[in-house]
Design a protein around this motif. Structure first.
Motif, PDB file in Angstrom:
ATOM      1  N   ALA A  49       0.828  -1.207   0.000  1.00  0.00           N
ATOM      2  CA  ALA A  49       0.000   0.000   0.000  1.00  0.00           C
ATOM      3  C   ALA A  49       0.862   1.257   0.000  1.00  0.00           C
ATOM      4  O   ALA A  49       0.546   2.244  -0.685  1.00  0.00           O
ATOM      5  CB  ALA A  49      -0.932  -0.012   1.212  1.00  0.00           C
TER       6      ALA A  49
ATOM      7  N   ILE B  23      -6.625   2.642  -2.618  1.00  0.00           N
ATOM      8  CA  ILE B  23      -5.452   1.915  -2.107  1.00  0.00           C
ATOM      9  C   ILE B  23      -5.728   1.408  -0.699  1.00  0.00           C
ATOM     10  O   ILE B  23      -5.435   0.246  -0.365  1.00  0.00           O
ATOM     11  CB  ILE B  23      -4.213   2.831  -2.131  1.00  0.00           C
ATOM     12  CG1 ILE B  23      -3.827   3.162  -3.575  1.00  0.00           C
ATOM     13  CG2 ILE B  23      -3.048   2.174  -1.402  1.00  0.00           C
ATOM     14  CD1 ILE B  23      -2.747   4.222  -3.684  1.00  0.00           C
TER      15      ILE B  23
ATOM     16  N   GLY C 265      -5.904  -2.531   0.463  1.00  0.00           N
ATOM     17  CA  GLY C 265      -5.055  -3.018   1.541  1.00  0.00           C
ATOM     18  C   GLY C 265      -5.861  -3.557   2.712  1.00  0.00           C
ATOM     19  O   GLY C 265      -5.542  -4.607   3.279  1.00  0.00           O
TER      20      GLY C 265
END
Length: 539
Positions: A192, A457, A461
């Motif tokens: 990430a 993102i 994650g």
């Protein structure tokens, strides 16, 4: 009457001497403390610098903790390989493994109490009134003792040691499970962080491009100076974000190095990317898996069994203790214990006896009774702890299962948001270049795009971490998070499958059951529904 000029000058000199005397004395004192053979310069000479550098290098070598010549300073690790490396070399696992080995040796020691015990004794005595014309008497004995019945003491002790050994093995499994999750979590955070770096770079490039456009418009007098200043400010903030993201990557790499028992500054290439992969395991299966395989639940069960053995152990004093004995005794008046010189000696040269011993403590002022009562109460306490452990485990499984569903939905929303933000930014730039939009619109659109990318993102994650967290809660060891070779071998993830997630939601609503979220589509009706949803998602 005024003093002559020379008297005034003399008085001024005397006052100056009086004022300067303490300062001069202090300087002389400080100079006396400095050795006369030391030359004080404002800057060290090259030779002195070399000498100091050599001393520092020698000192650093002296305090060097270990030789790192044989340590791997470079390499490539995917998620699965990183987990396996940590399981093999992490010191915490080695500590847990040694604890399990120690408990196993304790079990073997308790097992030895079932067999006979062999002991020997050698005695030398001196008498001032010798009956056999010799003051020295020596005796050597050899005894074999076999416990017949000890009130279940030996059996309870062995069972307790065996259960403790099993509990330590489970503790080793728990340590491995937690280490797997820790490595997976930090590995995903690293992926990430890398994507955040790429997003920050894209943001910097977009803002730098906008700054050039604003500067060009300002140079020809089409836009005010404030557009340039705002673009510069936004660009500086983006660069600051990029620096922070790059620093996070370095920190995560160092953290993974320590978990893999590698030097913190080792140059390791961690390969992989954030991936979405369908998680097809119903909640009921997860709960059942946790009940059968979660180490802390099994440890709690072993603790209950151990406490029950402690009750038996405490109650063993209620019963008699019976032992069988075989003893061989040899006497003599010399060190070799080979009989007596005096023929009138009535002591036998050697003697063998076989017998049994029974010992029974009939009254001890309630010591055994209250010890047994205390052990029984401890059983109830441990059982309550076991029940609480299961309740907490069930909650963890349910909450982490819901986190997976939530993260999957967040991915869908974030992907749509990114697509909309990209289009909005493209339109804002086009309008600004056509002089029908403002610089504020472009900067706001760019900020929205960066936020949308960051949200996507984070959602990806969180999805992977949620899957790893659920595996941890159920007691399953899945080093690569999935059996897909795309992730575990090449390190490249799967693209987000929106239609699959929508299919799960529709199936759940249709059956009104959370277990339907992960049921495979086997019927023709379900397959038609899947194809319809995929077409809608593509549109």
């Amino acid at each position: 009457m005024r003093c002559p000029r020379w008297q005034q000058l003399l008085l001024l000199i005397m006052l100056s001497i009086i004022i300067a005397a303490p300062v001069y004395a202090e300087e002389m004192t400080s100079q006396e403390d400095v050795p006369q053979d030391v030359k004080i310069d404002r800057e060290a000479s090259p030779a002195e610098r070399s000498a100091v550098a050599a001393e520092i290098k020698q000192a650093s070598n002296a305090i060097k903790p270990e030789d790192t010549a044989g340590i791997l300073f470079s390499g490539t690790f995917t998620l699965k390989k990183a987990v396996l490396k940590a399981l093999a070399d992490n010191p915490s696992i080695e500590a847990a493994r040694r604890g399990a080995t120690s408990a196993e040796e304790t079990r073997k020691a308790a097992r030895g109490a079932f067999g006979p015990a062999l002991s020997t004794e050698y005695t030398a005595s001196y008498s001032d009134k010798s009956v056999f014309n010799n003051h020295n008497i020596y005796q050597w004995s050899l005894t074999v003792s076999q416990p017949i019945f000890t009130g279940f003491n030996i059996l309870a002790t062995y069972n307790s040691a065996a259960l403790t050994a099993q509990s330590q093995e489970l503790a080793l499994g728990l340590s491995e499970l937690n280490l797997i999750f820790l490595v997976q979590q930090n590995f995903i955070n690293l992926l990430a962080a890398r994507e955040n770096v790429e997003s920050a770079k894209d943001s910097v490039e977009r803002l730098a491009s906008q700054l050039k456009v604003a500067q060009a418009f300002y140079d020809v007098g089409l836009k005010p100076r404030i557009d340039v200043l705002r673009a510069e400010a936004q660009l500086s903030e983006a660069e600051d974000t990029l620096i922070s993201a790059q620093n996070t990557v370095v920190i995560q790499e160092a953290r993974l190095n320590t978990l893999l028992n590698l030097p913190v500054n080792a140059h390791i290439q961690y390969e992989g990317e954030l991936a979405y992969f369908p998680f097809e395991q119903p909640l009921e299966v997860s709960l059942d898996t946790a009940a059968h395989y979660r180490p802390d639940i099994l440890i709690a069960r072993k603790a209950t069994e151990i406490s029950q053995e402690q009750v038996t152990l405490a109650a063993s004093d209620f019963y008699p203790q019976i032992f069988a004995n075989v003893e061989y005794v040899k006497n003599g008046d010399g060190f070799d214990v080979n009989g007596f010189d005096n023929n009138n000696n009535t002591t036998a040269l050697s003697n063998t006896s076989v017998g049994a011993t029974l010992e029974w403590s009939l009254f001890s002022w309630g010591t055994t009774y209250f010890a047994t009562t205390s052990a029984k109460q401890n059983v109830l306490s441990v059982k309550a702890t076991e029940a609480n452990t299961w309740q907490e485990a069930a909650f963890e499984v349910k909450s982490r299962y819901l986190n997976i569903i939530t993260a999957a939905k967040r991915i869908k929303v974030a992907e749509k948001t990114v697509a909309a933000a990209e289009e909005a930014y493209r339109m804002a730039v086009a309008r600004y270049q056509a002089q029908v939009g403002t610089n504020t619109d472009v900067l706001d659109a760019q900020s929205d795009l960066s936020s949308a990318e960051a949200s996507l993102i984070t959602a990806r994650g969180d999805y992977m971490i949620s899957v790893a967290s659920l595996y941890n809660a159920t007691g399953r060891k899945v080093p690569g998070l999935t059996t897909s070779n795309i992730i575990n071998e090449t390190g490249h993830g799967l693209q987000s499958d929106i239609a699959s997630d929508i299919k799960e939601d529709v199936a759940a609503e249709r059956k009104d059951d959370t277990s339907a979220l992960d049921q495979p589509l086997d019927t023709d009706t379900d397959r038609q529904l899947e194809n319809t949803l995929e077409k809608e998602a593509d549109q």
